[in-house]
Design a protein around this motif. Structure first.
Motif, PDB file in Angstrom:
ATOM      1  N   ALA A  33       0.840  -1.202   0.000  1.00 47.67           N
ATOM      2  CA  ALA A  33       0.000   0.000   0.000  1.00 47.67           C
ATOM      3  C   ALA A  33       0.875   1.253   0.000  1.00 47.67           C
ATOM      4  O   ALA A  33       0.582   2.230  -0.697  1.00 47.67           O
ATOM      5  N   ALA A  34       1.966   1.227   0.778  1.00 44.70           N
ATOM      6  CA  ALA A  34       2.879   2.370   0.806  1.00 44.70           C
ATOM      7  C   ALA A  34       3.548   2.565  -0.557  1.00 44.70           C
ATOM      8  O   ALA A  34       3.718   3.701  -1.019  1.00 44.70           O
ATOM      9  N   ALA A  35       3.912   1.458  -1.214  1.00 48.36           N
ATOM     10  CA  ALA A  35       4.511   1.552  -2.547  1.00 48.36           C
ATOM     11  C   ALA A  35       3.507   2.115  -3.545  1.00 48.36           C
ATOM     12  O   ALA A  35       3.852   2.956  -4.387  1.00 48.36           O
ATOM     13  N   ASP A  36       2.254   1.690  -3.452  1.00 49.27           N
ATOM     14  CA  ASP A  36       1.208   2.213  -4.337  1.00 49.27           C
ATOM     15  C   ASP A  36       0.968   3.700  -4.094  1.00 49.27           C
ATOM     16  O   ASP A  36       0.702   4.449  -5.031  1.00 49.27           O
ATOM     17  N   ALA A  37       1.039   4.122  -2.828  1.00 44.24           N
ATOM     18  CA  ALA A  37       0.837   5.536  -2.507  1.00 44.24           C
ATOM     19  C   ALA A  37       1.965   6.392  -3.101  1.00 44.24           C
ATOM     20  O   ALA A  37       1.719   7.510  -3.556  1.00 44.24           O
ATOM     21  N   ARG A  38       3.176   5.843  -3.105  1.00 46.36           N
ATOM     22  CA  ARG A  38       4.323   6.567  -3.687  1.00 46.36           C
ATOM     23  C   ARG A  38       4.244   6.621  -5.198  1.00 46.36           C
ATOM     24  O   ARG A  38       4.574   7.626  -5.807  1.00 46.36           O
ATOM     25  N   ASP A  39       3.850   5.487  -5.802  1.00 46.61           N
ATOM     26  CA  ASP A  39       3.813   5.393  -7.261  1.00 46.61           C
ATOM     27  C   ASP A  39       2.707   4.427  -7.671  1.00 46.61           C
ATOM     28  O   ASP A  39       2.914   3.211  -7.662  1.00 46.61           O
ATOM     29  N   PRO A  40       1.537   4.953  -8.043  1.00 45.07           N
ATOM     30  CA  PRO A  40       0.415   4.078  -8.416  1.00 45.07           C
ATOM     31  C   PRO A  40       0.710   3.179  -9.621  1.00 45.07           C
ATOM     32  O   PRO A  40       0.031   2.185  -9.824  1.00 45.07           O
ATOM     33  N   ASP A  41       1.727   3.506 -10.397  1.00 45.76           N
ATOM     34  CA  ASP A  41       2.068   2.708 -11.584  1.00 45.76           C
ATOM     35  C   ASP A  41       3.182   1.711 -11.324  1.00 45.76           C
ATOM     36  O   ASP A  41       3.741   1.145 -12.264  1.00 45.76           O
ATOM     37  N   ASN A  42       3.532   1.458 -10.045  1.00 48.63           N
ATOM     38  CA  ASN A  42       4.621   0.515  -9.765  1.00 48.63           C
ATOM     39  C   ASN A  42       4.226  -0.889 -10.237  1.00 48.63           C
ATOM     40  O   ASN A  42       3.060  -1.174 -10.448  1.00 48.63           O
ATOM     41  N   ASP A  43       5.215  -1.747 -10.373  1.00 48.43           N
ATOM     42  CA  ASP A  43       4.965  -3.078 -10.951  1.00 48.43           C
ATOM     43  C   ASP A  43       4.473  -4.108  -9.943  1.00 48.43           C
ATOM     44  O   ASP A  43       4.244  -5.259 -10.287  1.00 48.43           O
ATOM     45  N   GLY A  44       4.319  -3.728  -8.676  1.00 49.38           N
ATOM     46  CA  GLY A  44       3.756  -4.645  -7.677  1.00 49.38           C
ATOM     47  C   GLY A  44       4.710  -5.708  -7.184  1.00 49.38           C
ATOM     48  O   GLY A  44       4.294  -6.678  -6.568  1.00 49.38           O
ATOM     49  N   THR A  45       6.010  -5.546  -7.438  1.00 55.33           N
ATOM     50  CA  THR A  45       6.977  -6.517  -6.939  1.00 55.33           C
ATOM     51  C   THR A  45       7.638  -5.979  -5.675  1.00 55.33           C
ATOM     52  O   THR A  45       7.557  -4.791  -5.368  1.00 55.33           O
ATOM     53  N   ALA A  46       8.290  -6.863  -4.946  1.00 55.94           N
ATOM     54  CA  ALA A  46       8.948  -6.487  -3.709  1.00 55.94           C
ATOM     55  C   ALA A  46      10.297  -7.185  -3.614  1.00 55.94           C
ATOM     56  O   ALA A  46      10.556  -8.160  -4.313  1.00 55.94           O
ATOM     57  N   VAL A  47      11.119  -6.678  -2.739  1.00 53.32           N
ATOM     58  CA  VAL A  47      12.407  -7.290  -2.429  1.00 53.32           C
ATOM     59  C   VAL A  47      12.303  -7.826  -1.005  1.00 53.32           C
ATOM     60  O   VAL A  47      11.949  -7.082  -0.086  1.00 53.32           O
ATOM     61  N   ILE A  48      12.585  -9.110  -0.826  1.00 47.83           N
ATOM     62  CA  ILE A  48      12.571  -9.706   0.505  1.00 47.83           C
ATOM     63  C   ILE A  48      13.983 -10.199   0.802  1.00 47.83           C
ATOM     64  O   ILE A  48      14.534 -11.008   0.064  1.00 47.83           O
ATOM     65  N   ILE A  49      14.562  -9.678   1.868  1.00 48.66           N
ATOM     66  CA  ILE A  49      15.912 -10.059   2.270  1.00 48.66           C
ATOM     67  C   ILE A  49      15.790 -11.016   3.446  1.00 48.66           C
ATOM     68  O   ILE A  49      15.183 -10.692   4.464  1.00 48.66           O
ATOM     69  N   LEU A  50      16.348 -12.207   3.295  1.00 52.93           N
ATOM     70  CA  LEU A  50      16.361 -13.193   4.375  1.00 52.93           C
ATOM     71  C   LEU A  50      17.661 -13.024   5.147  1.00 52.93           C
ATOM     72  O   LEU A  50      18.738 -13.304   4.638  1.00 52.93           O
ATOM     73  N   TYR A  51      17.569 -12.529   6.369  1.00 46.13           N
ATOM     74  CA  TYR A  51      18.735 -12.323   7.203  1.00 46.13           C
ATOM     75  C   TYR A  51      18.819 -13.480   8.184  1.00 46.13           C
ATOM     76  O   TYR A  51      18.029 -13.590   9.112  1.00 46.13           O
TER      77      TYR A  51
END
Length: 120
Positions: A87-105
């Motif tokens: 939702a935060a990514a959509d608020a920043r850029d409604p045209d984002n591609d809907g992908t995310a980066v998940i870092i496993l620490y």
């Protein structure tokens, strides 16, 4: 395609889905141990955005305490965190591609539980 689309049936299915989400998924982190949302906040956090505007999440593998929090409850909290990040990514850029980066620490002493990882 079937031209006899059943709007009433679709409406009922959507209402049932929304009701399930409202009853099942946490809206915000609650008190410690309440529904795993606080546990998930310690295990799985939204850390910001990368240069392409994708949401970045960090998973701390060694912080999961199965005797303290159930995996199912924690996963509900993880879903909440993911949805908030998207939702935060959509608020920043409604045209984002809907992908995310998940870092496993996985710090020393931790191991990735493959059964738990497959549930994501």
């Amino acid at each position: 395609a079937d031209w006899r689309y059943d709007f009433k049936r679709s409406e009922a299915a959507l209402i049932a889905s929304l009701k399930w989400r409202e009853e099942t998924l946490p809206r915000a982190p609650g008190p410690e141990g309440s529904d795993g949302a606080t546990a998930a906040a310690r295990l799985f956090t939204h850390r910001g955005f990368d240069h392409a505007g994708r949401a970045v999440f960090l998973y701390h593998g060694s912080r999961f305490a199965p005797k303290k929090w159930s995996a199912d409850a924690v996963m509900l909290g993880v879903v909440h965190t993911l949805e908030a990040g998207f939702a935060a990514a959509d608020a920043r850029d409604p045209d984002n591609d809907g992908t995310a980066v998940i870092i496993l620490y996985l710090d020393r002493g931790s191991k990735l539980d493959m059964d738990l990882a497959k549930r994501f």
